[in-house]
Design a protein around this motif. Structure first.
Motif: not given
Length: 256
Positions: A94, A165, A169, A178, A182
């Motif tokens: 992230y 998520l 991922s 994805t 995010a």
């Protein structure tokens, strides 16, 4: 204050209704702790010069390093450390997706029902202070830019949005959808915290994209041409006929 409450918590914003719905207060509400709602523009300026009141430390609920000072806090810290280890790869993924938009991503100690919150550093400006500084007459952005600290993301490791998520991922770290989801989650957290969106055009495009998916509309579907009604068609025909008559008249004049 509730018995056992160690600190005086406060949060500043434009109105009480928005403050009451703030994700920053979720854990405080769950504990039953009292929070001061500051809606006057001078409030946050003034309270910055007050460290404590009657042996109670003043704590801004919208900044990082929120502390409760009770027994439950120690147990929660152990659970957060375990969650951090489990989500280590997701946090790295992230952070890479967001780049330099945020300083760090941590496991939240304040969220119970929201997936994410965006907070500022202890000595940086909150979203409310940034709004007030930008609204000042003859505003010079360079005067406060050094106080606008980088943002910290706090995630709720138990929220289904975060866990899903994380799963996606891991399945495909390069999946564009994805990453887009995010980024949209980050933008929505910015709005909820009161900050400006970094790229409004990109946010709008992402919203339209996922609206199309939710409505089963092809991503490349074109906007239909605006249909002409019957009156407009008749007018167009009449105009065409008049032009034709004018051309014939001009032709006859030339022959004469």
């Amino acid at each position: 204050m509730k018995e056992g409450q160690k600190h005086i918590y406060y949060i500043a914003g434009e109105n009480k209704k928005d403050l009451e719905a703030s994700p920053f207060l979720e854990k405080l509400k769950k504990r039953g702790y009292e929070v001061l709602y500051m809606t006057d523009p001078i409030d946050e300026y003034a309270v910055q010069h007050m460290d404590e009141f009657e042996d109670h430390k003043l704590m801004n609920a919208s900044k990082e390093d929120l502390k409760f000072g009770d027994k439950e806090e120690k147990r929660e810290k152990k659970r957060r450390e375990k969650a951090k280890e489990n989500l280590k790869d997701f946090i790295d993924w992230y952070k890479k997706a967001l780049g330099d938009k945020v300083e760090k991503i941590i496991i939240s100690n304040r969220l119970t029902t929201s997936p994410m919150a965006i907070v500022t550093g202890t000595y940086g400006y909150t979203a409310n202070m940034e709004r007030l500084m930008k609204a000042q007459a003859l505003n010079d952005p360079s005067r406060y830019s050094f106080m606008a600290s980088k943002k910290t993301i706090e995630i709720n490791p138990y929220h289904p949005v975060i866990t899903t998520l994380n799963t996606k991922s891991q399945e495909d770290a390069e999946d564009s959808d994805t990453k887009e989801l995010a980024l949209m989650l980050y933008d929505s957290a910015l709005i909820q915290a009161g900050f400006d969106i970094d790229d409004q055009a990109a946010f709008n495009n992402r919203m339209i994209k996922f609206l199309k998916q939710g409505l089963n509309i092809d991503e490349n579907a074109q906007v239909a041409e605006e249909p002409e009604d019957e009156e407009e068609e008749e007018e167009a025909k009449e105009e065409g006929g008049e032009e034709g008559e004018d051309d014939e008249g001009e032709g006859k004049k030339e022959e004469l």
